[in-house]
Design an enzyme around this catalytic site. Structure first.
Site: not given
Ligand code: MSP
Length: 516
Positions: A19, A22, A127, A130, A145, A148, A298, A301
């Site tokens: 998303h 990421h 959890c 997490c 948690c 979550h 919105k 959605k």
């Molecule tokens: N798999 C673990 C990380 C292991 S690193 C040795 C993990 N994965 S994750 O998919 O949940 O998150 C990956 C990265 O995406 C993390 O650095 C996390 O902070 C980032 N993000 C996830 N959602 C986010 C937002 N909404 N905004 C910005 N970054 C975010 O954690």
């Protein structure tokens, strides 16, 4: 040989498609990679997937497919998304790679040889979201948690433990004596607080509870905890402990590790402890970013509160991903949380890229067609951009202040627009003051050249397009920082005007439909 720069992102859980959050992280990392290459560094950029753990196992089970089949599909989705985003990683690692199994085994054996692993009975609350045994700090009054909002699972197992407490003082010392280790520094105190109540950590799970993981060497009934597995990816990324360690020799330790604020504890406490135990050099900088949230519910959605890159591409009929890259980087200070909203996206892109930059290019090339035979005119005047201006932008890039760099680059573009508005070349041309026309147009073309190079880490496709319209036939990615001052746009270069580099965004989201 130029200075090595080993850059990593977090590896993404293979639970669901990527998303915009990421995307934000990988774009920030890609901007870092592209800027460091521009600055002449030998960059090695690693990203990838975190594919083990109970959550993946359960999701795959629910879909009636094997965990491997499931993660193969998700990994493809991420790879494709990162290609679309123009991410220039050197290696895309997956924790299901055979090489990674070997590296994790080797790190385990190192910790064991050091006497830092012991077995003990464990009662705790896990959890799945997490992938963590929760401490009191991680739970609300009801015991749910905090992240979550669900009750953790009560677990009683015999597990292997890592003597994290043995490293508490060393890590504290590391953080206090290396101000660059955690950036921005506003994050340091929270780590020091967490360090205060650190305990030894469970680093394995019973295979009966979690089968989807890397087996503990010498104990088939246990699998290695996902975070030990995941953190080791940074070592696998450069082939540490494998047959050919040359990449490790060149690039270790990591120069910058980009992570989100939610996973700082693992990277600032567990990770250095593992490395100190294994007697390996520590990373220089953990670069911690904030979270991107959707400001306007919105918007989401149709996608269930998740916004993907493709959603945005379609919503605004974007011709490429650069507006998304630019918006995420320019509208949010590094380390702070950012909000996404359609209105702000449209405003920012139209103001900065379509109006300010795009129009400057169009009007300048149109005037060159009329007044300078479609060529770069010859002049003797001084550049409008000073070395100080460029140094300030370089400092912003070096300090990961990418939104500040964007502001300053747009400031140069403003200078160009002002030079035209104030100079009124059309009047000067009517008065046959050709030298003055040439001087203005030349200086503006050179600003456009510099802006294209300076923005190229952030908007690589847009920059390449401007570059070509300015008459270059090379790739802008070949530009190096000294070119900014040393290679002004050549006199008589034939300009190559094309369609607008960024049409104004007109679309408006109304439910799932668009108008515009
Ligand atoms: N798999 C673990 C990380 C292991 S690193 C040795 C993990 N994965 S994750 O998919 O949940 O998150 C990956 C990265 O995406 C993390 O650095 C996390 O902070 C980032 N993000 C996830 N959602 C986010 C937002 N909404 N905004 C910005 N970054 C975010 O954690």
């Amino acid at each position: 040989m130029s200075t090595p720069f080993y850059l990593t992102t977090a590896i993404y859980y293979a639970n669901a498609a990527p998303h915009i959050g990421h995307a934000y992280e990988i774009i920030a990392a890609d901007v870092t990679a592209r800027y460091q290459r521009l600055a002449g560094k030998n960059v090695y950029f690693l990203t990838g997937m975190d594919e083990h753990g109970v959550k993946v196992q359960k999701t795959a089970e629910a879909q009636g497919i094997s965990p491997k089949q499931f993660v193969d599909g998700i990994a493809e989705t991420f790879k494709t998304a990162w290609q679309q985003l123009q991410v220039t990683e050197n290696r895309f690692i997956r924790t299901t790679d055979a090489q990674h199994y070997e590296v994790v085994k080797n790190i385990w054996l190192k910790l064991q040889a050091k006497g830092d692993i012991y077995k003990a009975r464990y009662e705790a609350q896990y959890c799945k979201g997490c992938e963590l045994f929760l401490t009191e700090r991680d739970k609300d009054a009801e015991g749910k948690c905090l992240i979550h909002g669900v009750m953790p699972e009560a677990v009683t197992e015999e597990n292997y433990f890592f003597k994290l407490t043995a490293y508490k003082d060393k890590i504290k010392n590391l953080i206090q004596t290396h101000p660059d280790f955690i950036q921005p520094q506003s994050r340091v105190q929270e780590v020091l607080n967490q360090l205060e109540d650190v305990t030894d950590i469970s680093i394995s799970r019973a295979k009966s509870a979690v089968s989807w993981g890397i087996p503990v060497p010498g104990d088939d009934d246990q699998v290695i905890y996902v975070w030990i597995d995941a953190l080791s990816n940074y070592l696998t990324g450069v082939n540490w402990s494998l047959a050919d360690e040359s990449q490790y020799q060149t690039f270790w330790p990591p120069t910058v590790q980009v992570i989100g604020k939610d996973i700082l504890r693992f990277h600032a406490i567990y990770w250095p402890a593992m490395l100190i135990a294994a007697e390996l050099p520590l990373p220089k900088t953990l670069l911690v970013h904030g979270f991107i949230r959707l400001a306007d519910n919105k918007l989401s959605k149709s996608t269930g509160n998740i916004l993907g890159v493709q959603d945005l591409m379609e919503r605004f009929e974007l011709i490429n991903v650069d507006p998304i890259r630019y918006y995420l980087i320019a509208s949010c200070g590094f380390g702070q949380d950012g909000n996404y909203s359609d209105d702000e996206f449209k405003l920012k892109i139209n103001a900065d890229l379509a109006n300010n930059l795009g129009n400057l290019l169009n009007r300048t090339l149109t005037m060159c067609k009329k007044y300078t035979q479609g060529q770069v005119p010859q002049t003797t005047t001084q550049s409008l951009v000073s070395v100080d201006d460029l140094n300030a932008i370089q400092t912003d890039f070096e300090q990961f202040q990418y939104n500040e760099a964007c502001n300053k680059i747009l400031g140069l573009v403003d200078k160009g627009n002002k030079a035209i508005n104030d100079g009124e070349p059309w009047k000067l041309f009517g008065q046959e003051r050709f030298d003055e026309v040439n001087a203005i147009l030349y200086n503006v073309l050179d600003i456009l050249r510099q802006a294209a190079i300076l923005l190229s880490p952030i908007t690589p496709l847009l920059s390449q397009n401007i570059w070509q319209q300015l008459g270059y036939t090379t790739e802008i990615t070949q530009a190096q920082w000294p070119d900014l001052t040393q290679k002004p746009i050549p006199f008589q270069q034939i300009l190559n005007p094309g369609s607008p580099v960024l049409p104004r965004l007109e679309s408006e989201i109304v439910g799932a439909g668009k108008k515009g």
